[in-house]
Design an enzyme around this catalytic site. Structure first.
Site, PDB file in Angstrom:
ATOM      1  N   CYS A  87       0.815  -1.219   0.000  1.00 44.61           N
ATOM      2  CA  CYS A  87       0.000   0.000   0.000  1.00 44.61           C
ATOM      3  C   CYS A  87       0.844   1.262   0.000  1.00 44.61           C
ATOM      4  CB  CYS A  87      -0.923   0.009   1.205  1.00 44.61           C
ATOM      5  SG  CYS A  87      -2.067  -1.382   1.200  1.00 44.61           S
ATOM      6  N   CYS A 210     -14.351  -1.466   5.392  1.00 46.56           N
ATOM      7  CA  CYS A 210     -13.313  -1.868   4.435  1.00 46.56           C
ATOM      8  C   CYS A 210     -13.306  -0.921   3.244  1.00 46.56           C
ATOM      9  CB  CYS A 210     -13.591  -3.274   3.919  1.00 46.56           C
ATOM     10  SG  CYS A 210     -13.816  -4.492   5.244  1.00 46.56           S
ATOM     11  N   SER A 211     -12.119  -0.501   2.831  1.00 51.35           N
ATOM     12  CA  SER A 211     -12.025   0.258   1.590  1.00 51.35           C
ATOM     13  C   SER A 211     -12.314  -0.701   0.441  1.00 51.35           C
ATOM     14  CB  SER A 211     -10.639   0.894   1.452  1.00 51.35           C
ATOM     15  OG  SER A 211      -9.647  -0.098   1.390  1.00 51.35           O
ATOM     16  N   ILE A 213     -12.244  -2.528  -3.463  1.00 48.63           N
ATOM     17  CA  ILE A 213     -11.292  -2.938  -4.505  1.00 48.63           C
ATOM     18  C   ILE A 213     -11.520  -1.998  -5.681  1.00 48.63           C
ATOM     19  CG2 ILE A 213     -10.800  -4.775  -6.171  1.00 48.63           C
ATOM     20  CD1 ILE A 213     -11.465  -6.769  -3.888  1.00 48.63           C
ATOM     21  N   LYS A 332     -11.220   4.924   1.846  1.00 47.59           N
ATOM     22  CA  LYS A 332     -12.551   4.387   2.144  1.00 47.59           C
ATOM     23  C   LYS A 332     -13.615   5.018   1.252  1.00 47.59           C
ATOM     24  CE  LYS A 332     -15.785   2.263   4.130  1.00 47.59           C
ATOM     25  NZ  LYS A 332     -16.402   2.219   2.809  1.00 47.59           N
ATOM     26  N   HIS A 336      -9.445   2.656  -3.467  1.00 49.36           N
ATOM     27  CA  HIS A 336      -8.136   2.198  -3.027  1.00 49.36           C
ATOM     28  C   HIS A 336      -7.422   1.360  -4.078  1.00 49.36           C
ATOM     29  CE1 HIS A 336      -5.690  -0.134   0.269  1.00 49.36           C
ATOM     30  NE2 HIS A 336      -4.942   0.676  -0.422  1.00 49.36           N
TER      31      HIS A 336
END
Lengths: 339, 339
Positions: A87, A210-211, A213, A332, A336
């Site tokens: 990341c 969760c961020s 996909i 978020k 991401h």
């Protein structure tokens, strides 16, 4: 001593989200066009490119990405290097760009982060993302990234009393901040009730913790003091930077409620800039999961350990609060694409 | 203007070859131990690491390799960045190290290239290596790397009359040069007759025209002028460096008998150093296949286009010739852990 010679003179990104039918090279090219010619910077002025991309090998069977991408973007022949740090891939590319300018090897360089993730199933993407954890000792026996941050969340809840609702408030804020950004993956505000919907991904993390996909690319042009005036009257000077690492193996960490690398890297950046956390107007931190934003806000010294959740609860980190965190909506809200 | 501040003060590598049961992190640690403490450089003097590794994601399901590797090598917390540029991964890591020193962000850094390749079958390794070519337009329809260089060989044979025997002579030389190196993958000389054994991998390239699939790690310590004296009386100064790229898509190249990126990168390095090809005592070039060495010897200006094969035939590039190429044995003799 603060860095003296590095300026951001242009910044741009593509739409983030599920970009059906758009390839990595196309996203990259769009970001490059926006950050250069569309911003009045001729492509021929670019002398080198530093590119962050995490896992194109597993997502699109493509390594050796840097020459491929600059070629497609109309920059054939350019010295181009790819940086991979999970990341932090884009951040390490940025640091390389800074060193390129400060060393005076180059005057004007491109820094791009790009990732195409929705070309594969969620299962396959999750498996690829797990390559960022220690395969030999952890990910190979099933620890995915939602699992890693779920362990951090549980530790934070246990040690400091942080609640699932505190984390949900981070998501509500992110969606609100992103809601006016047409390039964001999510442009609708969500209620706290919705964020608390118990669709658990890895307890205590729920869907909205969760961020997403995402596909997308973001780019900067860095240049020296002499050249900066050519492109803008208001260059953004980079005066401090820091980088550190830590054990990737969670078993070797003494405390899951803080990331020692973030503490150390921010300490280095503050020191180089000659500034302190209290001097900051706002921060943009890594919020791959809502708990990550809370922990980061403590790690960078905005709040004492354990007080990040309270800051969210009290609105201190909101766009109109005293210490905004991720005012643009973070990973978020905006999306991401890892690179 | 030549670089002024960058010195190599230590260099080491592990055994190259099929290192059964030895993991990437173990090879990395061995190279780091050899290049630091075994060479009288305390690990605590190292301030950052720049690591080249091509495709650990596909070979050992491990991305995010830099922090993992430095942690295992006893350097937990060190700023560590991975660089990926296919076979130039290690070279891009070296350039980052140079910029780190020249920018004065760091005084003393580690540069390491490492790859674990024999953990998978040859088929799987070939598939992973093919990720270095353009997946969308070429490798996905079957063009492996032996195929890429076979096309270059055919073009060179057609344009300049280079023969299969000329290429075989490169292999004979490589094995001879590597034969006295106990860390080399191949330590036995081979005859021209053996090198000509018609076991074709991709016509006209035969088994002995191909560098092997190898495990291994190699490391350097770079430091500034001030610090260099602390470690050695004979630092190796780096005075020139160059980097360029080209279209990865072969269809977009006008000539397969030369690599424009090598021509341009070497031109930059000569210019920076203020030297010419004729000033060089020897060269170490990329010989993933024997034809690659012949082409590289022309691209860097040691010989005119088309005259590289004759130079091999006449012994000019031999260890005791006028212009030795790959005097240590090259990738062909020593082994080719890509990173």
């Amino acid at each position: 001593m603060p860095l003296k010679n590095t300026n951001i003179v242009s910044a741009a990104h593509t739409k983030f989200g599920v970009l059906e039918g758009v390839t990595l090279r196309e996203m990259f090219s769009e970001a490059v066009d926006k950050v250069t010619v569309n911003a009045g910077i001729p492509k021929k002025d670019i002398q080198a490119a530093f590119i962050g991309s995490f896992i194109p090998e597993m997502l699109i069977h493509q390594g050796h990405t840097a020459p491929l991408l600059v070629d497609y973007a109309g920059l054939r022949g350019l010295p181009a290097t790819r940086h991979e740090a999970a990341c932090a891939s884009g951040a390490t590319a940025l640091r390389a760009g800074i060193m390129a300018i400060e060393s005076r090897l180059y005057d004007t360089v491109l820094v791009v982060g790009a990732e195409k993730m929705t070309s594969v199933s969620t299962n396959k993407a999750t498996e690829a993302l797990a390559a960022a954890a220690d395969d030999q000792f952890e990910s190979s026996i099933g620890l995915t990234f939602p699992g890693v941050f779920a362990l951090a969340a549980v530790a934070h809840m246990h040690k400091y009393g942080t609640t699932e609702e505190d984390m949900a408030r981070v998501a509500v804020k992110a969606h609100k901040n992103a809601s006016t950004n047409p390039l964001a993956q999510f442009q609708k505000e969500i209620t706290l009730e919705k964020a608390m919907t118990p669709r658990y991904i890895a307890w205590p993390l729920k869907l909205y913790d969760c961020s997403p996909i995402s596909d997308g690319a973001a780019a900067l042009v860095l240049t020296s003091n002499e050249k900066a005036k050519k492109y803008t009257d208001l260059p953004v000077k980079i005066i401090g930077t820091g980088q550190a690492s830590a054990s990737m193996n969670l078993c070797a960490r003494s405390d899951l409620t803080t990331f020692s690398a973030s503490v150390e890297a921010s300490r280095q950046a503050y020191k180089m800039a000659g500034l302190k956390p209290k001097d900051m107007d706002f921060a943009v931190v890594h919020d791959c999961f809502t708990i990550a934003e809370i922990i980061a806000s403590e790690d960078i010294g905005f709040f004492k350990p354990g007080e990040g959740a309270k800051a969210v609860r009290d609105g201190v980190t909101a766009l109109d609060g005293d210490r905004p965190i991720n005012p643009m909506g973070g990973l978020k809200g905006v999306g991401h694409p890892v690179g």
